[in-house]
Design a protein around this motif. Structure first.
Motif, PDB file in Angstrom:
ATOM      1  N   ALA A  63       0.839  -1.198   0.000  1.00  0.00           N
ATOM      2  CA  ALA A  63       0.000   0.000   0.000  1.00  0.00           C
ATOM      3  C   ALA A  63       0.873   1.246   0.000  1.00  0.00           C
ATOM      4  CB  ALA A  63      -0.892  -0.003   1.234  1.00  0.00           C
TER       5      ALA A  63
ATOM      6  N   SER B  11      -2.475   5.261   7.755  1.00  0.00           N
ATOM      7  CA  SER B  11      -3.727   4.602   8.114  1.00  0.00           C
ATOM      8  C   SER B  11      -3.501   3.602   9.244  1.00  0.00           C
ATOM      9  CB  SER B  11      -4.315   3.853   6.921  1.00  0.00           C
ATOM     10  OG  SER B  11      -4.602   4.738   5.885  1.00  0.00           O
TER      11      SER B  11
ATOM     12  N   THR C 196       3.478  -1.168  13.641  1.00  0.00           N
ATOM     13  CA  THR C 196       2.133  -1.678  13.378  1.00  0.00           C
ATOM     14  C   THR C 196       1.082  -0.633  13.710  1.00  0.00           C
ATOM     15  OG1 THR C 196       1.883  -2.579  15.598  1.00  0.00           O
ATOM     16  CG2 THR C 196       2.836  -4.035  13.924  1.00  0.00           C
TER      17      THR C 196
ATOM     18  N   ARG D 125      -1.051  -3.126   3.866  1.00  0.00           N
ATOM     19  CA  ARG D 125      -2.381  -2.997   4.458  1.00  0.00           C
ATOM     20  C   ARG D 125      -2.899  -4.379   4.822  1.00  0.00           C
ATOM     21  NH1 ARG D 125      -5.249   1.327   4.338  1.00  0.00           N
ATOM     22  NH2 ARG D 125      -4.026   2.109   2.606  1.00  0.00           N
TER      23      ARG D 125
ATOM     24  N   CYS E 118       2.126   4.447   1.715  1.00  0.00           N
ATOM     25  CA  CYS E 118       2.253   4.834   3.116  1.00  0.00           C
ATOM     26  C   CYS E 118       1.473   6.123   3.357  1.00  0.00           C
ATOM     27  CB  CYS E 118       3.719   5.029   3.486  1.00  0.00           C
ATOM     28  SG  CYS E 118       4.698   3.517   3.406  1.00  0.00           S
TER      29      CYS E 118
ATOM     30  N   THR F 192      -5.882  -6.681   5.497  1.00  0.00           N
ATOM     31  CA  THR F 192      -7.299  -6.682   5.136  1.00  0.00           C
ATOM     32  C   THR F 192      -8.085  -7.765   5.872  1.00  0.00           C
ATOM     33  OG1 THR F 192      -6.858  -8.126   3.248  1.00  0.00           O
ATOM     34  CG2 THR F 192      -6.820  -5.742   2.847  1.00  0.00           C
TER      35      THR F 192
ATOM     36  N   ARG G 286       4.160  -0.800   8.703  1.00  0.00           N
ATOM     37  CA  ARG G 286       5.241  -0.063   8.045  1.00  0.00           C
ATOM     38  C   ARG G 286       6.560  -0.766   8.331  1.00  0.00           C
ATOM     39  NH1 ARG G 286       5.922   6.129   6.904  1.00  0.00           N
ATOM     40  NH2 ARG G 286       3.687   5.839   6.778  1.00  0.00           N
TER      41      ARG G 286
ATOM     42  N   ASP H 160      -4.670   0.698   9.664  1.00  0.00           N
ATOM     43  CA  ASP H 160      -4.574  -0.711   9.283  1.00  0.00           C
ATOM     44  C   ASP H 160      -3.275  -1.036   8.549  1.00  0.00           C
ATOM     45  OD1 ASP H 160      -5.191   0.611   6.940  1.00  0.00           O
ATOM     46  OD2 ASP H 160      -6.718  -0.811   6.309  1.00  0.00           O
ATOM     47  N   GLN H 161      -2.298  -0.120   8.594  1.00  0.00           N
ATOM     48  CA  GLN H 161      -1.041  -0.340   7.883  1.00  0.00           C
ATOM     49  C   GLN H 161       0.054  -0.909   8.782  1.00  0.00           C
ATOM     50  OE1 GLN H 161       0.200   3.212   5.808  1.00  0.00           O
ATOM     51  NE2 GLN H 161      -1.062   2.663   4.053  1.00  0.00           N
TER      52      GLN H 161
ATOM     53  N   CYS I 139       4.908   0.084   3.065  1.00  0.00           N
ATOM     54  CA  CYS I 139       3.701  -0.109   3.864  1.00  0.00           C
ATOM     55  C   CYS I 139       2.858  -1.228   3.274  1.00  0.00           C
ATOM     56  CB  CYS I 139       2.894   1.179   3.929  1.00  0.00           C
ATOM     57  SG  CYS I 139       3.711   2.444   4.933  1.00  0.00           S
TER      58      CYS I 139
END
Length: 98
Positions: free
Chosen positions: A3, A8, A51, A31, A5, A33, A13, A10-11, A29
């Motif tokens: 994703a 968010s 996280t 995501r 960066c 799901t 890194r 829900d990411q 990054c």
């Protein structure tokens, strides 16, 4: 999944030593799901994991050995050369654990 960066919740890194000569950025990054799952990859020179909403477990290899690191929800963990005396490490798997 990979994703952009954007901070968010829900990411996940991953911080690496940036090297434009090999096309490696300074951070990547991902995501999450789902509440659980995994991603297998090879990302060299990783020095920290961060996280958001999901705790993770990650496997890193260095000098022929594999180390597993757990990072709590909303956590940050220095790994590999990001630690005092740490070896250059390759991230080989990320597991979302909750």
């Amino acid at each position: 999944m990979l994703a952009t960066c954007d901070g968010s919740a829900d990411q996940i890194r991953v911080y690496t030593v940036e090297d434009s000569t090999v096309g490696r950025k300074g951070d990547y990054c991902f995501r999450a799901t789902a509440a659980s799952g995994y991603l297998t990859l090879e990302l060299p020179r990783v020095f920290a994991l961060e996280t958001g909403d999901h705790p993770i477990s990650a496997d890193l290899t260095a000098n022929g050995a594999t180390t597993t690191v757990d990072v709590a929800e909303g956590g940050f963990e220095s790994v590999g050369e990001g630690t005092v005396g740490g070896a250059r490490s390759v991230l080989v798997e990320i597991r979302v654990t909750g």
